[in-house]
Motif scaffolding. Structure first.
Motif, PDB file in Angstrom:
ATOM      1  N   ASP A   5     -17.926   2.373   4.220  1.00 33.69           N
ATOM      2  CA  ASP A   5     -16.588   1.836   3.954  1.00 33.69           C
ATOM      3  C   ASP A   5     -15.497   2.839   4.346  1.00 33.69           C
ATOM      4  OD1 ASP A   5     -14.849  -0.179   3.246  1.00 33.69           O
ATOM      5  OD2 ASP A   5     -14.830   0.331   1.124  1.00 33.69           O
ATOM      6  N   SER A   8     -11.816   2.102   4.146  1.00 31.93           N
ATOM      7  CA  SER A   8     -11.169   2.111   2.836  1.00 31.93           C
ATOM      8  C   SER A   8     -10.791   3.541   2.454  1.00 31.93           C
ATOM      9  CB  SER A   8     -12.154   1.505   1.837  1.00 31.93           C
ATOM     10  OG  SER A   8     -11.647   1.525   0.554  1.00 31.93           O
ATOM     11  N   ALA A   9     -11.727   4.447   2.519  1.00 32.20           N
ATOM     12  CA  ALA A   9     -11.486   5.865   2.248  1.00 32.20           C
ATOM     13  C   ALA A   9     -12.668   6.629   2.817  1.00 32.20           C
ATOM     14  CB  ALA A   9     -11.372   6.122   0.747  1.00 32.20           C
ATOM     15  N   THR A  70       0.870   3.290   2.122  1.00 29.44           N
ATOM     16  CA  THR A  70       1.561   2.136   1.537  1.00 29.44           C
ATOM     17  C   THR A  70       3.045   2.423   1.355  1.00 29.44           C
ATOM     18  OG1 THR A  70      -0.424   1.319   0.427  1.00 29.44           O
ATOM     19  CG2 THR A  70       1.687   0.711  -0.554  1.00 29.44           C
ATOM     20  N   HIS A  74       6.299   0.681   3.013  1.00 28.57           N
ATOM     21  CA  HIS A  74       7.393   0.139   2.195  1.00 28.57           C
ATOM     22  C   HIS A  74       8.738   0.706   2.650  1.00 28.57           C
ATOM     23  CE1 HIS A  74       4.615  -0.819  -1.508  1.00 28.57           C
ATOM     24  NE2 HIS A  74       4.336  -1.559  -0.462  1.00 28.57           N
ATOM     25  N   HIS A 103       4.134  -7.476   1.605  1.00 32.66           N
ATOM     26  CA  HIS A 103       4.828  -7.386   0.323  1.00 32.66           C
ATOM     27  C   HIS A 103       6.178  -6.677   0.457  1.00 32.66           C
ATOM     28  CE1 HIS A 103       0.757  -7.981  -1.869  1.00 32.66           C
ATOM     29  NE2 HIS A 103       1.385  -9.120  -1.740  1.00 32.66           N
ATOM     30  N   ALA A 107       9.978  -8.227  -0.345  1.00 28.28           N
ATOM     31  CA  ALA A 107      10.869  -7.553  -1.290  1.00 28.28           C
ATOM     32  C   ALA A 107      12.245  -7.255  -0.708  1.00 28.28           C
ATOM     33  CB  ALA A 107      10.221  -6.256  -1.777  1.00 28.28           C
ATOM     34  N   GLU A 312     -19.366 -11.326  -3.900  1.00 25.76           N
ATOM     35  CA  GLU A 312     -19.507 -10.262  -4.890  1.00 25.76           C
ATOM     36  C   GLU A 312     -20.973  -9.922  -5.121  1.00 25.76           C
ATOM     37  OE1 GLU A 312     -17.205 -10.732  -8.428  1.00 25.76           O
ATOM     38  OE2 GLU A 312     -18.157  -9.045  -9.424  1.00 25.76           O
ATOM     39  N   SER A 324     -22.858   0.911   0.730  1.00 22.85           N
ATOM     40  CA  SER A 324     -21.519   0.670   0.186  1.00 22.85           C
ATOM     41  C   SER A 324     -20.670   0.024   1.269  1.00 22.85           C
ATOM     42  CB  SER A 324     -20.885   1.985  -0.261  1.00 22.85           C
ATOM     43  OG  SER A 324     -21.694   2.596  -1.243  1.00 22.85           O
ATOM     44  N   SER A 326     -17.439  -3.241   1.977  1.00 27.36           N
ATOM     45  CA  SER A 326     -16.410  -4.011   1.291  1.00 27.36           C
ATOM     46  C   SER A 326     -16.409  -5.441   1.786  1.00 27.36           C
ATOM     47  CB  SER A 326     -15.043  -3.361   1.448  1.00 27.36           C
ATOM     48  OG  SER A 326     -14.570  -3.555   2.752  1.00 27.36           O
ATOM     49  N   SER A 334      -9.032  -9.726  -6.981  1.00 26.49           N
ATOM     50  CA  SER A 334      -8.586 -10.053  -8.331  1.00 26.49           C
ATOM     51  C   SER A 334      -7.822 -11.372  -8.351  1.00 26.49           C
ATOM     52  CB  SER A 334      -7.718  -8.925  -8.879  1.00 26.49           C
ATOM     53  OG  SER A 334      -6.592  -8.759  -8.059  1.00 26.49           O
ATOM     54  N   THR A 335      -7.325 -11.804  -7.213  1.00 26.63           N
ATOM     55  CA  THR A 335      -6.542 -13.040  -7.182  1.00 26.63           C
ATOM     56  C   THR A 335      -7.404 -14.271  -6.913  1.00 26.63           C
ATOM     57  OG1 THR A 335      -6.138 -12.690  -4.836  1.00 26.63           O
ATOM     58  CG2 THR A 335      -4.466 -11.894  -6.353  1.00 26.63           C
ATOM     59  N   ARG A 354     -17.594  -6.208   5.335  1.00 23.61           N
ATOM     60  CA  ARG A 354     -17.019  -5.292   6.325  1.00 23.61           C
ATOM     61  C   ARG A 354     -17.828  -4.013   6.313  1.00 23.61           C
ATOM     62  NH1 ARG A 354     -11.237  -2.534   5.463  1.00 23.61           N
ATOM     63  NH2 ARG A 354     -12.440  -1.479   3.829  1.00 23.61           N
TER      64      ARG A 354
ATOM     65  N   TRP B  28     -13.439  10.733  -4.280  1.00 27.51           N
ATOM     66  CA  TRP B  28     -12.668  10.467  -3.064  1.00 27.51           C
ATOM     67  C   TRP B  28     -12.620   8.983  -2.733  1.00 27.51           C
ATOM     68  CZ3 TRP B  28     -15.814   7.926   0.192  1.00 27.51           C
ATOM     69  CH2 TRP B  28     -17.190   8.120   0.001  1.00 27.51           C
ATOM     70  N   ARG B  33     -13.031  -0.384  -5.675  1.00 28.02           N
ATOM     71  CA  ARG B  33     -14.212  -0.938  -5.021  1.00 28.02           C
ATOM     72  C   ARG B  33     -15.382  -1.083  -5.990  1.00 28.02           C
ATOM     73  NH1 ARG B  33     -12.401  -3.393  -0.466  1.00 28.02           N
ATOM     74  NH2 ARG B  33     -10.875  -2.023   0.516  1.00 28.02           N
ATOM     75  N   LEU B  34     -16.306  -1.969  -5.631  1.00 26.66           N
ATOM     76  CA  LEU B  34     -17.389  -2.322  -6.552  1.00 26.66           C
ATOM     77  C   LEU B  34     -18.634  -1.453  -6.387  1.00 26.66           C
ATOM     78  CD1 LEU B  34     -17.083  -6.201  -6.112  1.00 26.66           C
ATOM     79  CD2 LEU B  34     -16.124  -4.797  -7.953  1.00 26.66           C
ATOM     80  N   TYR B  35     -18.749  -0.761  -5.265  1.00 26.44           N
ATOM     81  CA  TYR B  35     -19.973   0.035  -5.034  1.00 26.44           C
ATOM     82  C   TYR B  35     -19.938   1.323  -5.841  1.00 26.44           C
ATOM     83  CZ  TYR B  35     -16.604   1.439  -1.397  1.00 26.44           C
ATOM     84  OH  TYR B  35     -15.474   1.798  -0.720  1.00 26.44           O
ATOM     85  N   GLU B  37     -19.762   4.598  -5.329  1.00 27.24           N
ATOM     86  CA  GLU B  37     -18.733   5.628  -5.158  1.00 27.24           C
ATOM     87  C   GLU B  37     -17.402   5.160  -5.774  1.00 27.24           C
ATOM     88  OE1 GLU B  37     -20.546   4.350  -2.713  1.00 27.24           O
ATOM     89  OE2 GLU B  37     -21.583   5.951  -1.629  1.00 27.24           O
ATOM     90  N   PRO B 231       7.660  -3.091  -3.919  1.00 24.32           N
ATOM     91  CA  PRO B 231       6.915  -4.270  -3.448  1.00 24.32           C
ATOM     92  C   PRO B 231       5.610  -4.435  -4.232  1.00 24.32           C
ATOM     93  CG  PRO B 231       7.740  -3.000  -1.585  1.00 24.32           C
ATOM     94  CD  PRO B 231       8.024  -2.185  -2.818  1.00 24.32           C
ATOM     95  N   ALA B 232       5.137  -5.673  -4.301  1.00 29.34           N
ATOM     96  CA  ALA B 232       3.931  -5.968  -5.086  1.00 29.34           C
ATOM     97  C   ALA B 232       2.759  -5.112  -4.635  1.00 29.34           C
ATOM     98  CB  ALA B 232       3.581  -7.448  -4.928  1.00 29.34           C
ATOM     99  N   GLU B 234      -1.440  -4.054  -6.276  1.00 26.77           N
ATOM    100  CA  GLU B 234      -2.359  -4.280  -7.392  1.00 26.77           C
ATOM    101  C   GLU B 234      -2.669  -3.012  -8.179  1.00 26.77           C
ATOM    102  OE1 GLU B 234      -5.857  -6.303  -6.149  1.00 26.77           O
ATOM    103  OE2 GLU B 234      -4.772  -8.071  -5.467  1.00 26.77           O
ATOM    104  N   GLY B 242       0.336   1.992  -3.839  1.00 30.14           N
ATOM    105  CA  GLY B 242      -0.354   2.937  -2.966  1.00 30.14           C
ATOM    106  C   GLY B 242      -1.643   3.451  -3.566  1.00 30.14           C
ATOM    107  N   PHE B 243      -2.491   3.917  -2.676  1.00 33.65           N
ATOM    108  CA  PHE B 243      -3.800   4.461  -3.043  1.00 33.65           C
ATOM    109  C   PHE B 243      -3.603   5.632  -4.002  1.00 33.65           C
ATOM    110  CE2 PHE B 243      -7.701   6.911  -2.121  1.00 33.65           C
ATOM    111  CZ  PHE B 243      -8.641   5.886  -2.182  1.00 33.65           C
TER     112      PHE B 243
END
Lengths: 480, 480
Positions: A5, A8-9, A70, A74, A103, A107, A312, A324, A326, A334-335, A354, B28, B33-35, B37, B231-232, B234, B242-243
């Motif tokens: 992943d 993601s990071a 992010t 913005h 987003h 805004a 999931e 691992s 995504s 969550s939505t 992914r 890190w 995420r669900l995995y 890490e 801005p929106a 989660e 932001g992360f």
């Protein structure tokens, strides 16, 4: 364990770790101060800015560090929209931009956001972008300047969910011709190389390139009208308030330089590994759609969706198998709505995976994944009672069945969540005659995307949707 | 070398460094995420939030991490102002708040900001705060609810420039009684202990307590109307986009716990060292004003101003002598205006020095500073030709001189910068008779603060200012 992943990071690059430790000792002071610890911090900050600007392809005084990618996005959107308020209130963005861009656009007070659609590979057409920006009327007194009314256009360099590269240079050229600044979200691509073309603003995020979290960057090329919307602050040219995260900035710049030095070789190594996944997954697993462009793509990222699978559960079982990854499936957000990227592409969202390979991923890691995946998917499908054999198109009961009414066979999937509605559809399609209808009643948001996508994959005709007493009625006509 | 600017930034606490290194390895990944890490990162984030909330004195779900204390303050002001827009548009802040609060208030659309003044020690009077919030009319039909029209009040727990503690608990009580949420900027005090009283919002910054830069915290107590203006997003309950900077967050929480464990002992140790500076500086250096409250103060911080001294030169020479301090003098700011804090207090701003002792500062360090300071100041005064002997009040030429006209003796200091106008005033005051006037023409912003402050210190009468053909005319009457 295989961590797939990277989009993601990524774990901290060894060079970043070393730079971070050194900067914690040498760069903890306030770079705005006049004493020696402050001057030392200032030197480190200046050097990091120069290195980052060099990698981005801009002047050091055009680049500021932000707390995240992010926040950079913005600021870019709000700052440019405000700076060009008098020019217009239209913001043109691709439909597959990162949610931070979408987003931020929402805004902006009084803005009208126009989304440019993408094809099934996730790519925008430059002509569509030009049209959205507003090429202006060419007749008589209505003649308008190209781009009139558009404050900002935004196009990512590469998509974060499917890896598709966008025609950024071409779009940047046409934006420049129209006098509209283009913001490029380069979060996914900056590790691989600079963004070409006359873009005006660029944003990125260090933890995507093996730098530490807590660092984004924002480049605003000279000549771009820009009015920061954050409260006044003296740091970072007034474009990113707050005490700079200097040790992390130093580490981010160092790792960007390091990953760039390795980028060409690593791209050549990872490209065929992704190629292998793209080719093997549809062979090993029935009813899979590999999404994203097969050539205009990032070297390390591939996304596919598996029919009749709960996203999931798929992540959980792959995690248990040591991988691992995504997902853009609705059940993993969550939505409870599927990824807006997959939606814009019009591709299947259920059972979405992914895979983004971090630097250093070996062929063996990929082979292990390909060995594990089919069993994981099969077990999940068994568990849900999904159709387990591929039903060849054109085979099935040609007659009778409960079809015949105006909406044909009605499947009530109300209250059931992805992938159940599609599974129930697949189970009964053979029960109606060729040309007969199946109507699926569903109140699951993912069905709107996945039922048409299933039709496309299974070569059935998607007739359309209409409101039902409860939920939505999705109508499918059996073709083969 | 002695670093005496802990109020600006402190080197990383050893506990923070250790926690940071561990979290770089373990934390890190994306905590959303669900995995495994991701789950591991989530555990670290949850534990850090619990530890920070415990130190702040709030519930974990009331606290979010931000990229800096500045951003926490910005969000707090904009979020509360928007959430309570219907209640009113008045924002009540102390005149000595951090610029992040003042600038955030300026940026709220349509807001009216009321500043509550402070006394000469930098402290607000709770009654002034109550009046500014609006205690409402109490007569007949004009009766208004207390606090009507006020969206937010803001009061720091301790001042960042002079160390004065504010009566936060008392002000929080009266804000609660008036139904107005109080935001406390606890950046300077959180290391020393929690903020007492029924505050509604609290902000702080990790690099002030030995944590890494890149982490602020914002607590919003349940029941506070709050509408995030970013801005929106989660993450962080939608209050900090932001992360998350997880390794730094883990380190910040660990170091807050560590400094708190040491706080009582360290406060007892540092208090008398500051006491010594407060007592010794005016004895060792003529014409010095020690500012800030002598009892309601932070344990580690003292600020004083030296007449007839250029602040920037003072910092530079102290730096060369091995001491890193900061200053609120106008010549050390990019705007060439003196610190708004010193201005609000009405104290001298020229030759201003803030000493803030980091944990572990020894008595020997302080002694060395006290040994070096007098020589540094003396050389600077010599260099500027400042009055070198203390002129006892009441001594001087009683007669003649060029005075006598309406404005008395006129000193043209136009084009000259702090501390020159005050030096020129000091040089000629003895040349007018007792009761005679000296008028200083100056276009330096610092003169507005420093000429009255000089009068206060030298026991002369400050008559007032009036516009001049160029600059401003400041009029002083000789008393003694």
């Amino acid at each position: 364990m295989s961590y797939f992943d990277a989009a993601s990071a990524a774990p901290l690059h060894p060079v970043a770790r070393q730079a971070l430790l050194a900067a914690l000792d040498e760069g903890w002071a306030d770079p705005a101060r006049l004493y020696r610890e402050g001057r030392q911090a200032r030197l480190l900050l200046d050097a990091a800015r120069e290195a980052a600007a060099d990698a981005v392809g801009c002047r050091p005084d055009e680049l500021v560090f932000t707390p995240s990618g992010t926040r950079a996005l913005h600021s870019a959107v709000s700052g440019t929209a405000a700076g060009r308020r008098r020019v217009g209130r239209r913001l043109v963005v691709s439909a597959v931009e990162h949610s931070a861009v979408l987003h931020a656009a929402e805004a902006v007070p009084g803005a009208e956001t126009v989304q440019v659609g993408v094809d099934r590979t996730g790519r925008v057409a430059p002509a569509d972008f030009a049209a959205a920006i507003g090429s202006g009327s060419t007749s008589g007194s209505d003649r308008q300047a190209p781009g009139a009314g558009t404050a900002l256009a935004a196009l990512q360099s590469a998509n974060h969910e499917v890896g598709t590269l966008q025609p950024v240079a071409e779009v940047a050229d046409l934006c420049r011709a129209a006098g509209v600044p283009l913001l490029v979200d380069a979060a996914q691509s900056l590790a691989w190389g600079p963004v070409e073309g006359p873009w005006s603003l660029l944003a990125a995020s260090a933890h995507k390139w093996g730098g530490p979290p807590g660092v984004g960057l924002l480049a605003v090329r000279k000549g771009t009208r820009y009015a920061p919307q954050e409260p006044a602050d003296e740091r970072e040219s007034g474009r990113s308030p707050g005490f700079q995260n200097l040790p992390a900035i130093v580490a981010a710049a160092a790792s960007l330089r390091a990953v760039r030095a390795e980028a060409a070789a690593e791209a050549i190594r990872l490209w065929p590994l992704v190629e292998r996944i793209r080719a093997a997954v549809p062979e090993l697993v029935p009813d899979v759609e590999v999404v994203g462009h097969d050539r205009h793509r990032l070297p390390h990222l591939v996304t596919f969706s598996c029919l009749y699978v709960d996203g999931e559960a798929l992540l959980t079982d792959l995690d248990q198998a040591g991988f691992s990854v995504s997902s853009g499936s609705s059940c993993t957000s969550s939505t409870l709505t599927p990824s807006h990227v997959l939606k814009a592409m019009g591709v299947l969202s259920e059972g979405n995976v992914r895979v983004s390979l971090p630097a250093g991923t070996s062929a063996q890691d990929v082979d292990r994944f390909l060995a594990a995946l089919p069993g994981v998917v099969e077990r999940l499908r068994d568990h849900l009672g999904a159709p387990t054999t591929v039903r060849p198109a054109g085979v099935g009961t040609d007659a009778s069945g409960p079809a015949g009414s105006g909406e044909g066979l009605v499947v009530d999937s109300l209250g059931k969540r992805c992938p159940i509605p599609v599974i129930e559809l697949a189970k009964v399609i053979g029960d109606v005659p060729v040309g007969g209808l199946v109507t699926v009643l569903s109140d699951d948001e993912a069905a709107r995307l996945d039922i048409p996508a299933w039709c496309e994959m299974r070569d059935q005709e998607y007739v359309g949707e209409r409101p039902a007493e409860r939920g939505v009625a999705y109508v499918v006509r059996r073709r083969g």
